[in-house]
Scaffold this active site. Structure first.
Site, PDB file in Angstrom:
ATOM      1  CB  CYS A  52      -0.894  -0.012   1.236  1.00 35.92           C
ATOM      2  SG  CYS A  52      -2.131   1.304   1.277  1.00 35.92           S
TER       3      CYS A  52
ATOM      4  CG  HIS B  13      -1.155  -1.462   5.718  1.00 34.77           C
ATOM      5  ND1 HIS B  13      -1.635  -0.473   6.553  1.00 34.77           N
ATOM      6  CD2 HIS B  13      -1.478  -1.076   4.474  1.00 34.77           C
ATOM      7  CE1 HIS B  13      -2.199   0.477   5.818  1.00 34.77           C
ATOM      8  NE2 HIS B  13      -2.127   0.132   4.544  1.00 34.77           N
TER       9      HIS B  13
ATOM     10  NE  ARG C 170      -0.563   4.390   9.006  1.00 31.71           N
ATOM     11  CZ  ARG C 170      -1.800   4.010   9.329  1.00 31.71           C
ATOM     12  NH1 ARG C 170      -2.185   4.069  10.590  1.00 31.71           N
ATOM     13  NH2 ARG C 170      -2.637   3.584   8.407  1.00 31.71           N
TER      14      ARG C 170
ATOM     15  CB  CYS D 221      -5.444  -0.814   4.922  1.00 33.88           C
ATOM     16  SG  CYS D 221      -5.234  -0.312   3.201  1.00 33.88           S
TER      17      CYS D 221
ATOM     18  CG  ASP E 227      -0.647   3.650   5.532  1.00 29.91           C
ATOM     19  OD1 ASP E 227      -1.853   3.630   5.816  1.00 29.91           O
ATOM     20  OD2 ASP E 227       0.236   4.088   6.296  1.00 29.91           O
TER      21      ASP E 227
HETATM   22 ZN   LIG Z   1      -3.334   0.851   3.057  1.00 27.72          ZN
END
Ligand SMILES: [Zn+2]
Length: 226
Positions: free
Chosen positions: A39, A98, A43, A101, A41
């Protein structure tokens, strides 16, 4: 923005000189060990989690770590898969979902996607398995939102692995046993990774599923360019 510029200044003055040999080698080419589909993302930082140098992972990042089906040849993910498998000949491909999400939350709370038409359209690639599971979960009143989110995140990884396996480049490589495909879920809060075990039909801790194999904790493996 200043934080980024300051970081770049540290990279130029400290990190780059310390690893000049590595960058000299990388300047001539790459031989990554895995295509890592995860992803976007902020993090999720695969190089930190896997403790690897530049050049080791060939990343493909998109919202929800989705792999559009091979019929959608115009997707950047399809091009990345093709290049990684056919040209770079990566021996492993990992689809890594993850915890927490935003894309998976968006699927569960579809109304929140009203202002995000591009995201909503892209999330169509979450695939029939996820859509089926989402409908099923909406009726499951006894489950908490967090439980539903975890199940959907896992189902999405399995669905994307299925999409990945039928991409022509991956299909060819699988038939030649020159590539392995893995489905992982990374938990941001604990740092744990679970891997899908197709034989058992469940996710199991990655290190447990490596049982029997030596897990090196050498400083070589622990090093990180930071
Ligand atoms: Zn995600």
């Amino acid at each position: 923005m200043q934080q980024l510029i300051d970081g770049y200044a540290r990279f130029r003055s400290n990190v780059f000189p310390q690893h000049s040999k590595l960058f000299e080698r990388l300047a001539k080419g790459q031989e990554p060990q895995a295509l890592f589909i995860c992803c976007s993302d902020s993090r999720v930082v695969p190089e930190m989690v896997m403790q690897c140098d530049p050049g080791v992972l060939f990343p493909s990042r998109s919202v929800g770590n989705l792999v559009p089906p091979p019929t959608e040849t115009s997707s950047g993910v399809a091009a990345t898969i093709e290049y990684a498998v056919r040209v770079l000949k990566v021996p492993d491909v990992i689809v890594c979902g993850h915890s927490d999400c935003g894309a998976m939350k968006g699927i569960l709370e579809n109304e929140k996607l009203e202002l995000l038409p591009a995201v909503r359209s892209y999330l169509e690639h979450a695939g029939p398995s996820s859509k089926w599971l989402t409908r099923l979960l909406k009726g499951a009143t006894s489950m908490s939102f967090e439980q539903k989110l975890q199940l959907l995140t896992e189902a999405n990884v399995i669905a994307q692995v299925q999409n990945l396996r039928v991409h022509p480049a991956v299909d060819e490589a699988l038939k030649k046993n020159s590539v392995r495909v893995h489905g992982w879920v990374y938990d941001i809060g604990s740092g744990g990774i679970e891997q899908f075990d197709p034989a058992q039909g469940c996710f199991r801790p990655l290190l447990e599923s490596q049982a029997g194999a030596a897990v090196s904790t050498s400083t070589e493996q622990e090093r990180k360019i930071a």
